[in-house]
Design a protein around this motif. Structure first.
Motif, PDB file in Angstrom:
ATOM      1  N   SER A 129       9.051 -10.919  -4.923  1.00 12.19           N
ATOM      2  CA  SER A 129       9.711  -9.616  -4.850  1.00 12.19           C
ATOM      3  C   SER A 129       9.046  -8.601  -5.757  1.00 12.19           C
ATOM      4  CB  SER A 129      11.190  -9.762  -5.215  1.00 12.19           C
ATOM      5  OG  SER A 129      11.327 -10.312  -6.517  1.00 12.19           O
ATOM      6  N   SER A 130       8.437  -9.057  -6.846  1.00 13.14           N
ATOM      7  CA  SER A 130       7.768  -8.137  -7.772  1.00 13.14           C
ATOM      8  C   SER A 130       6.301  -7.924  -7.426  1.00 13.14           C
ATOM      9  CB  SER A 130       7.883  -8.663  -9.211  1.00 13.14           C
ATOM     10  OG  SER A 130       7.277  -9.942  -9.323  1.00 13.14           O
ATOM     11  N   THR A 131       5.697  -8.877  -6.719  1.00 12.22           N
ATOM     12  CA  THR A 131       4.301  -8.752  -6.317  1.00 12.22           C
ATOM     13  C   THR A 131       4.177  -9.130  -4.842  1.00 12.22           C
ATOM     14  OG1 THR A 131       3.648  -9.436  -8.550  1.00 12.22           O
ATOM     15  CG2 THR A 131       1.915  -9.360  -6.889  1.00 12.22           C
ATOM     16  N   PRO A 132       4.491  -8.215  -3.937  1.00 11.21           N
ATOM     17  CA  PRO A 132       4.442  -8.534  -2.511  1.00 11.21           C
ATOM     18  C   PRO A 132       3.011  -8.647  -2.004  1.00 11.21           C
ATOM     19  CG  PRO A 132       4.919  -6.219  -2.827  1.00 11.21           C
ATOM     20  CD  PRO A 132       4.933  -6.851  -4.195  1.00 11.21           C
ATOM     21  N   GLU A 133       2.856  -9.275  -0.848  1.00 14.14           N
ATOM     22  CA  GLU A 133       1.567  -9.306  -0.175  1.00 14.14           C
ATOM     23  C   GLU A 133       1.397  -8.010   0.615  1.00 14.14           C
ATOM     24  OE1 GLU A 133       1.302 -12.691   2.320  1.00 14.14           O
ATOM     25  OE2 GLU A 133       1.541 -14.146   0.698  1.00 14.14           O
ATOM     26  N   TYR A 134       0.231  -7.381   0.469  1.00  9.82           N
ATOM     27  CA  TYR A 134      -0.017  -6.159   1.232  1.00  9.82           C
ATOM     28  C   TYR A 134      -1.513  -5.883   1.299  1.00  9.82           C
ATOM     29  CZ  TYR A 134      -0.525  -3.916  -3.382  1.00  9.82           C
ATOM     30  OH  TYR A 134      -0.929  -3.594  -4.648  1.00  9.82           O
ATOM     31  N   LYS A 135      -1.861  -4.929   2.170  1.00 10.84           N
ATOM     32  CA  LYS A 135      -3.221  -4.428   2.271  1.00 10.84           C
ATOM     33  C   LYS A 135      -3.198  -2.936   1.960  1.00 10.84           C
ATOM     34  CE  LYS A 135      -4.360  -7.801   5.857  1.00 10.84           C
ATOM     35  NZ  LYS A 135      -4.688  -8.004   7.293  1.00 10.84           N
ATOM     36  N   ASN A 136      -4.135  -2.485   1.151  1.00  6.56           N
ATOM     37  CA  ASN A 136      -4.224  -1.064   0.825  1.00  6.56           C
ATOM     38  C   ASN A 136      -4.735  -0.272   2.021  1.00  6.56           C
ATOM     39  OD1 ASN A 136      -3.673  -0.930  -2.179  1.00  6.56           O
ATOM     40  ND2 ASN A 136      -5.343  -2.417  -2.166  1.00  6.56           N
ATOM     41  N   GLN A 137      -4.166   0.919   2.202  1.00  2.00           N
ATOM     42  CA  GLN A 137      -4.703   1.881   3.158  1.00  2.00           C
ATOM     43  C   GLN A 137      -4.705   3.256   2.497  1.00  2.00           C
ATOM     44  OE1 GLN A 137      -2.462   2.682   6.692  1.00  2.00           O
ATOM     45  NE2 GLN A 137      -0.467   2.392   5.709  1.00  2.00           N
ATOM     46  N   VAL A 138      -5.766   4.018   2.735  1.00  5.79           N
ATOM     47  CA  VAL A 138      -5.930   5.311   2.070  1.00  5.79           C
ATOM     48  C   VAL A 138      -6.485   6.334   3.038  1.00  5.79           C
ATOM     49  CG1 VAL A 138      -7.000   6.561   0.161  1.00  5.79           C
ATOM     50  CG2 VAL A 138      -6.412   4.148  -0.124  1.00  5.79           C
ATOM     51  N   PHE A 139      -5.791   7.462   3.186  1.00  4.97           N
ATOM     52  CA  PHE A 139      -6.347   8.648   3.815  1.00  4.97           C
ATOM     53  C   PHE A 139      -6.863   9.548   2.684  1.00  4.97           C
ATOM     54  CE2 PHE A 139      -3.264   7.191   6.938  1.00  4.97           C
ATOM     55  CZ  PHE A 139      -3.943   7.346   8.135  1.00  4.97           C
ATOM     56  N   SER A 140      -8.062  10.090   2.860  1.00 12.44           N
ATOM     57  CA  SER A 140      -8.612  10.931   1.794  1.00 12.44           C
ATOM     58  C   SER A 140      -9.341  12.136   2.385  1.00 12.44           C
ATOM     59  CB  SER A 140      -9.558  10.134   0.902  1.00 12.44           C
ATOM     60  OG  SER A 140     -10.673   9.660   1.640  1.00 12.44           O
ATOM     61  N   VAL A 141      -9.330  13.217   1.630  1.00 11.22           N
ATOM     62  CA  VAL A 141     -10.081  14.428   1.958  1.00 11.22           C
ATOM     63  C   VAL A 141     -10.753  14.923   0.691  1.00 11.22           C
ATOM     64  CG1 VAL A 141      -8.656  15.150   3.920  1.00 11.22           C
ATOM     65  CG2 VAL A 141      -8.031  15.876   1.598  1.00 11.22           C
ATOM     66  N   GLY A 142     -11.898  15.590   0.831  1.00 13.41           N
ATOM     67  CA  GLY A 142     -12.565  16.073  -0.366  1.00 13.41           C
ATOM     68  C   GLY A 142     -13.835  16.841  -0.054  1.00 13.41           C
ATOM     69  N   PHE A 143     -14.563  17.155  -1.119  1.00 18.01           N
ATOM     70  CA  PHE A 143     -15.817  17.879  -1.033  1.00 18.01           C
ATOM     71  C   PHE A 143     -16.945  17.056  -1.664  1.00 18.01           C
ATOM     72  CE2 PHE A 143     -12.753  21.302  -0.715  1.00 18.01           C
ATOM     73  CZ  PHE A 143     -13.301  22.130   0.251  1.00 18.01           C
ATOM     74  N   GLY A 144     -18.151  17.279  -1.172  1.00 22.83           N
ATOM     75  CA  GLY A 144     -19.324  16.659  -1.758  1.00 22.83           C
ATOM     76  C   GLY A 144     -20.398  17.696  -2.045  1.00 22.83           C
ATOM     77  N   TYR A 145     -21.262  17.379  -3.000  1.00 20.86           N
ATOM     78  CA  TYR A 145     -22.378  18.284  -3.362  1.00 20.86           C
ATOM     79  C   TYR A 145     -23.638  17.451  -3.517  1.00 20.86           C
ATOM     80  CZ  TYR A 145     -25.146  21.815  -5.751  1.00 20.86           C
ATOM     81  OH  TYR A 145     -26.128  22.713  -6.087  1.00 20.86           O
ATOM     82  N   LYS A 146     -24.664  17.803  -2.773  1.00 23.23           N
ATOM     83  CA  LYS A 146     -25.946  17.077  -2.810  1.00 23.23           C
ATOM     84  C   LYS A 146     -26.972  17.868  -3.604  1.00 23.23           C
ATOM     85  CE  LYS A 146     -25.352  14.826   1.697  1.00 23.23           C
ATOM     86  NZ  LYS A 146     -24.134  15.551   2.133  1.00 23.23           N
ATOM     87  N   PHE A 147     -27.799  17.141  -4.335  1.00 21.65           N
ATOM     88  CA  PHE A 147     -28.839  17.773  -5.156  1.00 21.65           C
ATOM     89  C   PHE A 147     -30.159  17.859  -4.380  1.00 21.65           C
ATOM     90  CE2 PHE A 147     -25.920  15.575  -8.007  1.00 21.65           C
ATOM     91  CZ  PHE A 147     -25.501  16.620  -8.796  1.00 21.65           C
TER      92      PHE A 147
END
Length: 204
Positions: free
Chosen positions: A186-204
């Motif tokens: 109950s304190s440490t359930p079984e699960y899989k992480n899922q993440v939606f993400s948005v952002g910016f990148g900068y290339k040199f």
């Protein structure tokens, strides 16, 4: 942690090896994480909601053939979930080093790219917070090997829009293929992480 440095070194050595054949670009990126979990077997009779976080790190863009590039990344990323019960609000925040090993495919003549590939995630720390009308309790979890997996394999799919040669806007979805542990409670359930993400990148 040693595995992270070995993997990162291998990726950047590969980048250096192909540099003579095709120009590569290094970059930095960052953005917003909207993380939650997919519950697995075990004592998981509860509803969860998004725990906002962030990601930040470095990228390499290595052209392979026309319209296709190899784009590995090394990111610090926060994940986790929230749940509300009759007793209060529980928040679990996990900190990871993510290593997405991605391919970028340019779609048509625009700056839009499809990105996809596997990802290896290394768990750094876990913090639990429980908030009630009586106050707030925070707990730094002891991540012994019997409770949590220290590394997880997953996948990433999303897009990148190159605004110009240096700046891009990106969005993606990442899912762990492995669950966080093998012995649910109950304190440490079984699960899989899922993440939606948005952002910016900068290339040199």
């Amino acid at each position: 942690m040693k595995k992270i440095f070995v993997l990162a070194a291998g990726l950047f050595l590969f980048a250096g090896a192909v540099h003579a054949q095709s120009p590569i670009k290094f970059g930095i990126k960052g953005g917003l994480n909207l993380s939650n979990i997919i519950k697995d077997d075990g004592n998981n009779n509860f509803e969860t909601k998004v725990n906002p976080g962030f990601n930040a790190g470095i990228t390499v863009d290595i052209p392979i053939i026309e319209s296709i590039a190899f784009t590995p990344e090394l990111l610090y990323s926060t994940k986790g979930y929230k749940l509300t019960s009759n007793y209060g609000e529980f928040t679990q925040t996990t900190n990871f080093i993510d290593v997405p090993i991605l391919a970028s495919i340019k779609l048509g003549g625009s700056g839009l790219n499809l990105v996809a590939g596997p990802q290896v995630s290394f768990l750094l720390s876990t913090k639990n917070k429980f908030k009630t009308d009586m106050g707030q309790i925070e707990q730094q979890v002891n991540e012994d090997s019997d409770k949590f997996k220290k590394s997880l394999v997953g996948g990433v799919i999303g897009f990148r829009y190159d605004i110009n040669n240096t700046v891009d806007l990106h969005g993606r979805y990442a899912l762990d293929f492995q669950k966080n542990n093998e012995n649910a409670s109950s304190s440490t359930p079984e699960y899989k992480n899922q993440v939606f993400s948005v952002g910016f990148g900068y290339k040199f």
